[in-house]
Design a protein around this motif. Structure first.
Motif, PDB file in Angstrom:
ATOM      1  N   ARG A 274      46.037  -5.835 -24.308  1.00 15.92           N
ATOM      2  CA  ARG A 274      47.073  -5.230 -24.015  1.00 15.92           C
ATOM      3  C   ARG A 274      48.653  -5.596 -24.764  1.00 15.92           C
ATOM      4  NH1 ARG A 274      46.888  -6.100 -18.895  1.00 15.92           N
ATOM      5  NH2 ARG A 274      46.184  -4.037 -18.212  1.00 15.92           N
ATOM      6  N   PRO A 275      49.228  -4.819 -25.636  1.00 14.57           N
ATOM      7  CA  PRO A 275      50.325  -5.449 -26.252  1.00 14.57           C
ATOM      8  C   PRO A 275      51.442  -5.457 -25.453  1.00 14.57           C
ATOM      9  CG  PRO A 275      50.136  -2.774 -26.337  1.00 14.57           C
ATOM     10  CD  PRO A 275      49.024  -3.324 -25.475  1.00 14.57           C
ATOM     11  N   ILE A 276      52.370  -6.630 -25.435  1.00 12.30           N
ATOM     12  CA  ILE A 276      53.398  -7.055 -24.683  1.00 12.30           C
ATOM     13  C   ILE A 276      54.412  -7.099 -25.540  1.00 12.30           C
ATOM     14  CG2 ILE A 276      54.327  -8.415 -22.953  1.00 12.30           C
ATOM     15  CD1 ILE A 276      52.223  -6.884 -21.658  1.00 12.30           C
ATOM     16  N   MET A 277      55.823  -6.602 -25.429  1.00  7.50           N
ATOM     17  CA  MET A 277      56.837  -6.718 -26.419  1.00  7.50           C
ATOM     18  C   MET A 277      57.692  -7.577 -25.572  1.00  7.50           C
ATOM     19  SD  MET A 277      59.030  -4.200 -28.511  1.00  7.50           S
ATOM     20  CE  MET A 277      57.798  -3.332 -29.153  1.00  7.50           C
ATOM     21  N   ALA A 278      57.926  -8.891 -25.942  1.00  3.00           N
ATOM     22  CA  ALA A 278      58.959  -9.801 -25.333  1.00  3.00           C
ATOM     23  C   ALA A 278      60.326  -9.640 -26.142  1.00  3.00           C
ATOM     24  CB  ALA A 278      58.419 -11.260 -25.752  1.00  3.00           C
ATOM     25  N   GLY A 279      61.188  -9.160 -25.459  1.00  2.00           N
ATOM     26  CA  GLY A 279      62.479  -8.580 -26.029  1.00  2.00           C
ATOM     27  C   GLY A 279      63.820  -8.858 -25.133  1.00  2.00           C
ATOM     28  N   LEU A 280      63.654 -10.317 -24.355  1.00  2.00           N
ATOM     29  CA  LEU A 280      64.656 -10.414 -23.392  1.00  2.00           C
ATOM     30  C   LEU A 280      66.102 -10.523 -24.042  1.00  2.00           C
ATOM     31  CD1 LEU A 280      62.932 -12.902 -20.970  1.00  2.00           C
ATOM     32  CD2 LEU A 280      63.338 -10.635 -20.707  1.00  2.00           C
ATOM     33  N   LYS A 281      66.125 -10.610 -25.518  1.00  2.00           N
ATOM     34  CA  LYS A 281      67.334 -10.673 -26.195  1.00  2.00           C
ATOM     35  C   LYS A 281      67.559  -9.539 -26.899  1.00  2.00           C
ATOM     36  CE  LYS A 281      68.043 -15.611 -25.586  1.00  2.00           C
ATOM     37  NZ  LYS A 281      68.565 -16.818 -26.157  1.00  2.00           N
ATOM     38  N   SER A 282      66.583  -8.462 -26.925  1.00  2.00           N
ATOM     39  CA  SER A 282      66.435  -7.360 -27.776  1.00  2.00           C
ATOM     40  C   SER A 282      67.910  -6.565 -27.576  1.00  2.00           C
ATOM     41  CB  SER A 282      65.240  -6.501 -27.712  1.00  2.00           C
ATOM     42  OG  SER A 282      65.540  -5.121 -28.123  1.00  2.00           O
ATOM     43  N   PRO A 283      68.359  -6.125 -28.754  1.00  4.18           N
ATOM     44  CA  PRO A 283      69.732  -5.370 -28.783  1.00  4.18           C
ATOM     45  C   PRO A 283      69.767  -4.237 -27.654  1.00  4.18           C
ATOM     46  CG  PRO A 283      69.221  -5.766 -30.920  1.00  4.18           C
ATOM     47  CD  PRO A 283      68.096  -6.336 -30.163  1.00  4.18           C
ATOM     48  N   THR A 284      68.590  -3.583 -27.600  1.00  7.07           N
ATOM     49  CA  THR A 284      68.524  -2.491 -26.521  1.00  7.07           C
ATOM     50  C   THR A 284      68.097  -2.930 -24.876  1.00  7.07           C
ATOM     51  OG1 THR A 284      66.117  -2.027 -26.933  1.00  7.07           O
ATOM     52  CG2 THR A 284      68.102  -0.930 -28.401  1.00  7.07           C
ATOM     53  N   ILE A 285      68.069  -3.997 -24.706  1.00 14.18           N
ATOM     54  CA  ILE A 285      67.426  -4.511 -23.468  1.00 14.18           C
ATOM     55  C   ILE A 285      68.233  -4.289 -22.298  1.00 14.18           C
ATOM     56  CG2 ILE A 285      68.394  -7.061 -23.434  1.00 14.18           C
ATOM     57  CD1 ILE A 285      64.881  -5.680 -22.059  1.00 14.18           C
ATOM     58  N   ALA A 286      69.628  -4.330 -22.556  1.00 11.98           N
ATOM     59  CA  ALA A 286      70.749  -4.153 -21.546  1.00 11.98           C
ATOM     60  C   ALA A 286      70.678  -2.573 -21.075  1.00 11.98           C
ATOM     61  CB  ALA A 286      72.034  -4.630 -21.913  1.00 11.98           C
ATOM     62  N   ILE A 287      70.683  -1.781 -22.133  1.00 14.61           N
ATOM     63  CA  ILE A 287      70.606  -0.161 -21.900  1.00 14.61           C
ATOM     64  C   ILE A 287      69.324  -0.057 -21.056  1.00 14.61           C
ATOM     65  CG2 ILE A 287      70.586   1.987 -22.860  1.00 14.61           C
ATOM     66  CD1 ILE A 287      71.872   0.594 -25.203  1.00 14.61           C
ATOM     67  N   SER A 288      67.944  -0.521 -21.507  1.00 12.15           N
ATOM     68  CA  SER A 288      66.693  -0.284 -20.933  1.00 12.15           C
ATOM     69  C   SER A 288      66.863  -0.640 -19.415  1.00 12.15           C
ATOM     70  CB  SER A 288      65.729  -0.955 -21.467  1.00 12.15           C
ATOM     71  OG  SER A 288      64.552  -0.706 -21.049  1.00 12.15           O
ATOM     72  N   ARG A 289      67.111  -1.921 -19.235  1.00 11.74           N
ATOM     73  CA  ARG A 289      67.371  -2.490 -17.888  1.00 11.74           C
ATOM     74  C   ARG A 289      68.398  -1.661 -16.872  1.00 11.74           C
ATOM     75  NH1 ARG A 289      68.747  -7.596 -18.994  1.00 11.74           N
ATOM     76  NH2 ARG A 289      66.715  -8.109 -19.195  1.00 11.74           N
ATOM     77  N   TRP A 290      69.604  -1.234 -17.757  1.00 13.49           N
ATOM     78  CA  TRP A 290      70.423  -0.283 -16.786  1.00 13.49           C
ATOM     79  C   TRP A 290      69.944   1.229 -16.278  1.00 13.49           C
ATOM     80  CZ3 TRP A 290      73.973   3.608 -18.487  1.00 13.49           C
ATOM     81  CH2 TRP A 290      74.720   3.941 -17.506  1.00 13.49           C
ATOM     82  N   LEU A 291      69.121   1.770 -17.370  1.00 17.03           N
ATOM     83  CA  LEU A 291      68.788   3.021 -17.022  1.00 17.03           C
ATOM     84  C   LEU A 291      67.612   2.924 -16.240  1.00 17.03           C
ATOM     85  CD1 LEU A 291      68.630   4.340 -20.530  1.00 17.03           C
ATOM     86  CD2 LEU A 291      69.998   5.163 -18.680  1.00 17.03           C
ATOM     87  N   ASP A 292      66.900   1.811 -16.319  1.00 14.40           N
ATOM     88  CA  ASP A 292      65.489   1.647 -15.358  1.00 14.40           C
ATOM     89  C   ASP A 292      66.234   1.622 -13.856  1.00 14.40           C
ATOM     90  OD1 ASP A 292      62.887   1.223 -14.637  1.00 14.40           O
ATOM     91  OD2 ASP A 292      63.501  -0.763 -14.042  1.00 14.40           O
ATOM     92  N   GLY A 293      67.382   0.802 -13.590  1.00 15.74           N
ATOM     93  CA  GLY A 293      67.983   0.606 -12.539  1.00 15.74           C
ATOM     94  C   GLY A 293      68.501   2.104 -11.935  1.00 15.74           C
ATOM     95  N   LEU A 294      68.827   2.899 -12.693  1.00 16.20           N
ATOM     96  CA  LEU A 294      69.318   4.104 -12.164  1.00 16.20           C
ATOM     97  C   LEU A 294      68.246   5.274 -11.843  1.00 16.20           C
ATOM     98  CD1 LEU A 294      72.123   5.122 -14.842  1.00 16.20           C
ATOM     99  CD2 LEU A 294      72.641   4.006 -12.599  1.00 16.20           C
ATOM    100  N   LEU A 295      67.261   5.125 -12.915  1.00 21.71           N
ATOM    101  CA  LEU A 295      66.236   6.162 -12.685  1.00 21.71           C
ATOM    102  C   LEU A 295      64.919   5.795 -11.886  1.00 21.71           C
ATOM    103  CD1 LEU A 295      66.253   6.987 -16.540  1.00 21.71           C
ATOM    104  CD2 LEU A 295      67.032   8.626 -14.744  1.00 21.71           C
ATOM    105  N   ARG A 296      64.714   4.511 -11.688  1.00 29.10           N
ATOM    106  CA  ARG A 296      63.246   4.057 -10.867  1.00 29.10           C
ATOM    107  C   ARG A 296      63.608   4.694  -9.456  1.00 29.10           C
ATOM    108  NH1 ARG A 296      60.139  -1.268 -11.637  1.00 29.10           N
ATOM    109  NH2 ARG A 296      60.356  -0.693 -13.601  1.00 29.10           N
TER     110      ARG A 296
END
Length: 263
Positions: free
Chosen positions: A82-104
């Motif tokens: 199973r592929p896992i992308m470890a990107g806790l400091k990725s440039p898009t992680i803040a957007i991803s986390r914020w959108l997930d909080g809105l949409l989930r």
């Protein structure tokens, strides 16, 4: 064994065709600038607030390109990865986390009758259904969606989010209009970069497992794919639930007609 692990990893990448080889050139600086330019444009045009912009923008000195690694699925034959992308400091992680909080929460409200969160919840539903409908000839059906995260068409995932908001009659969340939410989601989905064994890659198919938004996009996508099955289950007094990429059905409906009935 390490050689077996690497061979399976290469086979997975070749099979899915989800990753574009970028060679040895690190895309981090370009991605940081691209992300900040995109966010600045949204703020300048008043699509997001100053507070949201400050929350989502990338601090260049803290950003890192994601790393891809693979976890063995020990419970499956031949132990696939199973592929896992470890990107806790990725440039898009803040957007991803914020959108997930809105949409989930939107997804959870819409799909609470067909989606389970854990095994104990499924057991409870099975017990309740069995008390009324279980017979000696009841069919038990399980299905698994192969490589769900990497097989979702990126634009198809964005359309699923659009349909999710439409089905919930939502035109904006947290003051952000639907079109901007979709644009941000598309940016996250189409800008997953990572490092693996000396080379850099871009994910060109599906979403990154490890990016918070990917789970919600996968769930939204599957919700609309599974609608014929869930409607069939209601119509036939069958039991149907899904946990991400695992589907479970109990039914007294003749099994040889189920597939035709769903379509």
């Amino acid at each position: 064994k390490l050689d077996d692990y690497k061979e399976k990893a290469r086979a997975y990448m070749n099979q899915t065709q989800a990753y574009q080889d970028l060679g040895t050139s690190n895309p981090l600086e370009s991605l940081v600038n691209k992300t900040n330019d995109f966010l600045y444009g949204l703020w300048r045009n008043k699509h997001i607030t100053q507070k949201q912009y400050e929350r989502l923008k990338v601090i260049k000195e803290q950003a890192e390109i994601a790393h891809l690694y693979f976890l063995p699925k020990a419970h499956k034959p031949k132990t696939p990865l199973r592929p896992i992308m470890a990107g806790l400091k990725s440039p898009t992680i803040a957007i991803s986390r914020w959108l997930d909080g809105l949409l989930r929460p939107v997804f959870n409200r819409l799909a609470n009758e067909t989606t389970i969160l854990n095994g104990s919840q499924l057991v409870k539903q099975i017990e309740q259904w069995s008390a009324r409908y279980l017979t000696p000839t009841t069919s038990f059906i399980t299905m698994d969606v192969t490589d769900l995260y990497t097989m979702i068409p990126q634009e198809g995932g964005i359309r699923a989010i659009s349909k999710l908001m439409e089905a919930s009659n939502i035109k904006q969340i947290d003051g952000v209009k639907k079109a901007i939410i979709l644009a941000l989601a598309r940016f996250v989905m189409t800008n997953n970069y990572f490092y693996l064994d000396g080379l850099y890659y871009k994910q060109i198919r599906g979403g990154a497992m490890g990016s918070p938004l990917t789970l919600t996009i996968a769930n939204a996508y599957m919700y609309f794919v599974e609608r014929p099955i869930s409607k069939w289950a209601i119509r036939t007094n069958s039991l149907y639930y899904r946990y991400i990429d695992d589907l479970f059905i109990m039914s007294n409906h003749p099994s040889n007609t189920q597939q035709n009935t769903w379509s």
